[in-house]
Design an enzyme around this catalytic site. Structure first.
Site, short mmCIF file in Angstrom:
data_model
loop_
_atom_site.label_atom_id
_atom_site.label_comp_id
_atom_site.label_asym_id
_atom_site.label_seq_id
_atom_site.Cartn_x
_atom_site.Cartn_y
_atom_site.Cartn_z
N LYS A 149 0.87 -1.14 0.10
CA LYS A 149 -0.07 0.05 0.10
C LYS A 149 0.82 1.18 -0.06
CE LYS A 149 -3.26 -2.79 0.10
NZ LYS A 149 -4.43 -3.25 0.93
C1 LIG Z 1 -5.29 -4.26 1.26
C2 LIG Z 1 -6.78 -4.13 1.52
C3 LIG Z 1 -7.62 -4.58 2.53
C4 LIG Z 1 -7.02 -5.34 3.98
O1 LIG Z 1 -6.19 -4.71 4.30
P1 LIG Z 1 -4.95 -5.37 5.36
O2 LIG Z 1 -4.20 -4.40 6.18
O3 LIG Z 1 -4.22 -6.35 4.63
O4 LIG Z 1 -5.85 -6.12 6.26
C5 LIG Z 1 -8.87 -4.39 2.50
N1 LIG Z 1 -9.47 -3.75 1.39
C6 LIG Z 1 -8.89 -3.48 0.36
C7 LIG Z 1 -9.48 -2.87 -0.83
C8 LIG Z 1 -7.48 -3.73 0.26
O5 LIG Z 1 -6.80 -3.27 -0.76
#
Ligand SMILES: *Cc1c(COP(=O)(O)O)cnc(C)c1O
Length: 394
Positions: free
Chosen positions: A196
């Site tokens: 991210k």
């Molecule tokens: C990455 C992501 C999540 C989950 O995040 P985590 O930190 O891995 O729990 C949820 N929704 C979307 C759209 C994502 O890209």
């Protein structure tokens, strides 16, 4: 002149695999983490508070609550709504599993809405169709980093008395009509997973302007306890109460120190991501074997992902063959996402009608996109794609 792709016995574009997403960690990040390791507070200490304050100021919202993952942020947001068995929550099926799983964990029913096939944001027409008397909330996803049409969503949420939750796990650093993602919905969830925009290894943040939601989240991430250890020390008491059980969804000071250090570089990361996107757009402008997702006016896209749609009608092979061919060129492509309603659990337990989602799923690929990519890497992606797709063009 046609060049032979690696999968057909030609030379690969690159020797080493270029990953589709990767964190950008520098010496400042490492120093920040080391300092916490040498301090007294490894968790629930000053770095958590500092990260939350900085984050809230950064997105322009009153409250930011650090939690252990993006999933924990979505879950906490939904539990704060006190959903029950007869409640429905609408979400796009074109998202990561976690968005839907959190609804299931609350005992409510996920209702899958379709997307607009040119940008993969929730279809307002289909969303309206799927609102029922049981709808309590909508979770929208700023797909790939592009904010949804929040003015229209806000109007809809007021019209029907439905809570608007944003899964902004793709869109930190993005904005809509000059307002930052994180301040646009009743509750917004962010993720700090390594792919991210900024990372704490694992981690997440919930933002809200609603005091009740914020106080709920602070208790919920800490077992439901009404005073955390710092507050008890300050008030010289060991006593705390619990009115509703929560979880241990805390983010440690080690992670928050990394988050603070990363957040300082967010603007720069977004600039780099947008530059890479611009290179892709320029390179593929007159190349008709693929179409990138469209950018909408009135908003700034922060490009977590760069998603293309293959024009399969002009190609002699399937998406999965193109996928393998690009991996063999050293280009780490990916697919975001297999629609949630197509997974066995959701197929077995829910019905879903999302024709655009099913259709686009067959032809999407995500190209490498992360701030540590160099111009050379971008050129490699473009050349490998052009080589492979041109070879199979019909
Ligand atoms: C990455 C992501 C999540 C989950 O995040 P985590 O930190 O891995 O729990 C949820 N929704 C979307 C759209 C994502 O890209």
């Amino acid at each position: 002149m046609e060049v032979l792709p690696a999968i057909e016995g030609g030379e690969p574009q690159r020797e080493s695999l270029l990953r589709y997403g990767a964190p950008d960690i520098d010496d400042d990040d490492i120093i920040a983490v080391n300092e916490v390791l040498k301090s007294t507070w490894l968790t629930t200490g000053p770095k958590v508070f500092e990260f939350e304050k900085l984050f809230a100021a950064n997105v322009g919202v009153a409250n930011a609550i650090a939690v252990s993952s993006g999933t924990a942020a979505i879950h906490t947001a939904l539990v704060s709504l006190e959903l029950n068995k007869n409640d429905e929550v609408i979400l796009p099926s074109m998202t990561f599993l976690a968005t839907a799983n959190c609804i299931v964990h609350c005992g409510a029913t996920p209702v899958f809405a379709d997307i607009n096939p040119s940008n993969f944001l929730i279809s307002m027409v289909d969303l309206r169709k799927k609102i029922s008397k049981k709808t309590r909330a909508i979770i929208v996803v700023d797909f790939a980093g592009q904010p949804c049409s929040y003015d229209e969503l806000q109007k809809l949420s007021e019209e029907f008395g439905i809570t608007l939750v944003a899964d902004a796990c793709h869109s930190l650093g993005a904005s809509y009509k000059g307002r930052c993602v994180g301040s646009l919905a009743d509750l917004t969830a962010f993720s700090f997973h390594p792919v991210k925009h900024i990372t704490t290894a694992e981690g997440g943040m919930l933002t809200t302007s609603n005091m009740h939601g914020a106080e709920f989240a602070r208790r919920f991430r800490n077992h439901g306890m009404d005073l955390d250890v710092a507050c008890r020390n300050e008030q010289q008491t060991w006593v705390y109460d619990m009115r509703a059980p929560g979880f241990n969804y805390r983010l440690s000071d080690i992670q928050c120190a990394l988050g603070i250090s990363q957040l300082r570089k967010l603007d720069n990361f977004v600039v780099k991501r947008r530059e890479i996107a611009q290179h892709y757009f320029d390179a593929f402008e007159n190349f008709d074997l693929l179409t990138p997702l469209e950018e909408l006016p009135d908003r700034i896209h922060s490009y977590h992902l760069f998603v293309i749609q293959l024009n399969l009608q002009n190609l002699s092979v399937s998406r999965s063959h193109i996928f393998k061919a690009l991996l063999q060129e050293g280009i780490g492509v990916n697919v975001h996402y297999k629609p949630v309603h197509q997974y066995t659990f959701y197929q077995d337990n829910y019905t879903a009608e999302c024709d655009n989602t099913d259709e686009v799923y067959t032809r999407i690929l995500s190209l490498p996109m992360h701030p540590s990519m160099l111009l050379n890497d971008v050129t490699d992606v473009v050349q490998a794609i052009k080589k492979v797709l041109s070879y199979y063009a019909i």
